[in-house]
Motif scaffolding. Structure first.
Motif, PDB file in Angstrom:
ATOM      1  N   PHE A 191       0.824  -1.215   0.000  1.00 22.24           N
ATOM      2  CA  PHE A 191       0.000   0.000   0.000  1.00 22.24           C
ATOM      3  C   PHE A 191       0.857   1.264   0.000  1.00 22.24           C
ATOM      4  O   PHE A 191       0.550   2.231  -0.706  1.00 22.24           O
ATOM      5  CB  PHE A 191      -0.915   0.010   1.221  1.00 22.24           C
ATOM      6  N   THR A 192       1.926   1.295   0.784  1.00 23.40           N
ATOM      7  CA  THR A 192       2.723   2.513   0.931  1.00 23.40           C
ATOM      8  C   THR A 192       3.790   2.664  -0.142  1.00 23.40           C
ATOM      9  O   THR A 192       4.269   3.780  -0.386  1.00 23.40           O
ATOM     10  CB  THR A 192       3.422   2.546   2.304  1.00 23.40           C
ATOM     11  N   GLY A 193       4.192   1.558  -0.767  1.00 22.96           N
ATOM     12  CA  GLY A 193       5.303   1.616  -1.705  1.00 22.96           C
ATOM     13  C   GLY A 193       6.650   1.708  -1.011  1.00 22.96           C
ATOM     14  O   GLY A 193       7.671   1.967  -1.662  1.00 22.96           O
ATOM     15  N   LEU A 194       6.660   1.496   0.291  1.00 25.37           N
ATOM     16  CA  LEU A 194       7.892   1.574   1.077  1.00 25.37           C
ATOM     17  C   LEU A 194       8.383   0.175   1.434  1.00 25.37           C
ATOM     18  O   LEU A 194       7.642  -0.803   1.337  1.00 25.37           O
ATOM     19  CB  LEU A 194       7.641   2.377   2.358  1.00 25.37           C
ATOM     20  N   THR A 195       9.631   0.097   1.849  1.00 30.10           N
ATOM     21  CA  THR A 195      10.217  -1.154   2.312  1.00 30.10           C
ATOM     22  C   THR A 195      10.700  -0.968   3.743  1.00 30.10           C
ATOM     23  O   THR A 195      11.383   0.010   4.049  1.00 30.10           O
ATOM     24  CB  THR A 195      11.395  -1.586   1.428  1.00 30.10           C
ATOM     25  N   PHE A 196      10.325  -1.886   4.621  1.00 36.74           N
ATOM     26  CA  PHE A 196      10.697  -1.796   6.029  1.00 36.74           C
ATOM     27  C   PHE A 196      11.577  -2.976   6.412  1.00 36.74           C
ATOM     28  O   PHE A 196      11.321  -4.112   6.026  1.00 36.74           O
ATOM     29  CB  PHE A 196       9.437  -1.789   6.911  1.00 36.74           C
ATOM     30  N   ASP A 197      12.603  -2.685   7.198  1.00 39.19           N
ATOM     31  CA  ASP A 197      13.512  -3.724   7.664  1.00 39.19           C
ATOM     32  C   ASP A 197      12.976  -4.364   8.941  1.00 39.19           C
ATOM     33  O   ASP A 197      12.494  -3.672   9.839  1.00 39.19           O
ATOM     34  CB  ASP A 197      14.899  -3.138   7.952  1.00 39.19           C
ATOM     35  N   MET A 198      13.059  -5.683   8.984  1.00 45.10           N
ATOM     36  CA  MET A 198      12.733  -6.444  10.189  1.00 45.10           C
ATOM     37  C   MET A 198      13.556  -7.724  10.195  1.00 45.10           C
ATOM     38  O   MET A 198      13.794  -8.315   9.139  1.00 45.10           O
ATOM     39  CB  MET A 198      11.246  -6.815  10.234  1.00 45.10           C
ATOM     40  N   PRO A 199      13.997  -8.154  11.375  1.00 45.89           N
ATOM     41  CA  PRO A 199      14.732  -9.420  11.442  1.00 45.89           C
ATOM     42  C   PRO A 199      13.827 -10.586  11.060  1.00 45.89           C
ATOM     43  O   PRO A 199      12.600 -10.520  11.235  1.00 45.89           O
ATOM     44  CB  PRO A 199      15.139  -9.519  12.920  1.00 45.89           C
ATOM     45  N   PRO A 200      14.387 -11.684  10.568  1.00 41.86           N
ATOM     46  CA  PRO A 200      13.580 -12.879  10.248  1.00 41.86           C
ATOM     47  C   PRO A 200      13.057 -13.542  11.518  1.00 41.86           C
ATOM     48  O   PRO A 200      13.507 -13.261  12.631  1.00 41.86           O
ATOM     49  CB  PRO A 200      14.566 -13.784   9.511  1.00 41.86           C
ATOM     50  N   TYR A 201      12.112 -14.462  11.340  1.00 45.41           N
ATOM     51  CA  TYR A 201      11.448 -15.111  12.469  1.00 45.41           C
ATOM     52  C   TYR A 201      12.436 -15.747  13.449  1.00 45.41           C
ATOM     53  O   TYR A 201      12.292 -15.626  14.667  1.00 45.41           O
ATOM     54  CB  TYR A 201      10.483 -16.191  11.970  1.00 45.41           C
ATOM     55  N   GLN A 202      13.433 -16.442  12.936  1.00 42.91           N
ATOM     56  CA  GLN A 202      14.344 -17.158  13.822  1.00 42.91           C
ATOM     57  C   GLN A 202      15.158 -16.202  14.683  1.00 42.91           C
ATOM     58  O   GLN A 202      15.455 -16.490  15.853  1.00 42.91           O
ATOM     59  CB  GLN A 202      15.272 -18.092  13.039  1.00 42.91           C
TER      60      GLN A 202
END
Length: 276
Positions: free
Chosen positions: A85-96
């Motif tokens: 929706f925003t056209g942005l990319t957000f950083d987040m660590p993977p599940y593990q």
């Protein structure tokens, strides 16, 4: 285990009952640390339209006792929809990495800041959040308090928070702790319009981090030189005077949110609320 002195000591929240907006302006000036070079020693402000409301996050209003890893997995799942929706990319660590870091006391703070940009964006968008939002400006906080106040017989509350005047901040591994984020993070542009700052409160219990109420920290009496809180209450009957004052400086819903909804709320305030 608390000592007897700690159990009988008063909480570290200073409540100040005021009778006018002018009294608040006088009081808030005295809170300024006067040291602009020490970013960690700012005083942050938060306004609430009803002084009877608790100091709660939007996540607390929806769910209590949330494990940090559970919440992060939720926002990880919805991230593709938000990014589309925003056209942005957000950083987040993977599940593990989330699972591993949420089970280690020493890695937690640095790990949480990896998701700060995304979490702040969700908070500004209205998604239930563990972040309590503050402003560097007492006037922005006061605007949010008075703009939403509707009953003149009640009082609004403006909180002032000073994290730690000293060089270092301390916290016990078995106690709830408040962590802060801001001012310079890459997130929603409302962050800068509103001079936003953020805190979240968490506690390490049985090998896992949980979000905790901020009030649980303000009741700890063994840390008298940090996490200082003032609660100023002002009659909501001051609303019209205060909003007229702010509007002269062009501080309103439109300038703080930059949205069509904000524009319409600004017009409603000028044409209805301030003309009554």
């Amino acid at each position: 285990m608390q000592s007897n002195d700690e159990e009988t000591a008063k909480p570290r929240t200073t409540e100040v009952k005021l009778s006018s907006w002018e009294e608040f302006e006088e009081r808030v000036t005295a809170l300024d640390p006067g040291n602009e070079r020490r970013v960690w020693d700012e005083v942050w402000f938060r306004g609430q339209a009803d002084a009877r409301w608790a100091l709660e996050t939007t996540l607390e209003r929806r769910s209590r006792g949330t494990q940090v890893s559970d919440y992060l997995r939720v926002i990880q799942r919805i991230k593709p929809s938000v990014e589309t929706f925003t056209g942005l990319t957000f950083d987040m660590p993977p599940y593990q990495v989330i699972e591993q870091s949420c089970r280690q006391f020493d890695l937690f703070q640095g790990f949480m800041f990896e998701s700060a940009t995304y979490m702040a964006h969700l908070r500004h968008g209205g998604f239930p959040s563990p972040l309590l939002d503050w402003s560097h400006s007492p006037y922005v906080a006061a605007f949010f308090a008075f703009s939403k106040a509707r009953d003149p017989s009640h009082e609004v509350a403006i909180y002032a928070y000073r994290e730690h005047p000293g060089i270092a901040k301390f916290g016990g591994s078995d106690e709830p702790n408040i962590f802060s984020m801001g001012p310079y993070i890459r997130t929603h542009n409302r962050h800068f319009r509103q001079q936003s700052r953020y805190t979240f409160c968490a506690q390490f219990i049985d090998g896992h981090w949980y979000f905790a109420p901020h009030d649980s920290v303000f009741k700890i009496t063994s840390r008298l030189e940090q996490d200082l809180l003032w609660k100023f209450t002002i009659p909501a009957s001051e609303r019209r005077k205060v909003l007229r004052h702010f509007d002269k400086f062009n501080m309103n819903e439109y300038t703080l949110f930059a949205s069509e909804e904000g524009l319409l709320e600004m017009l409603a305030m000028r044409e209805i609320d301030l003309r009554e």
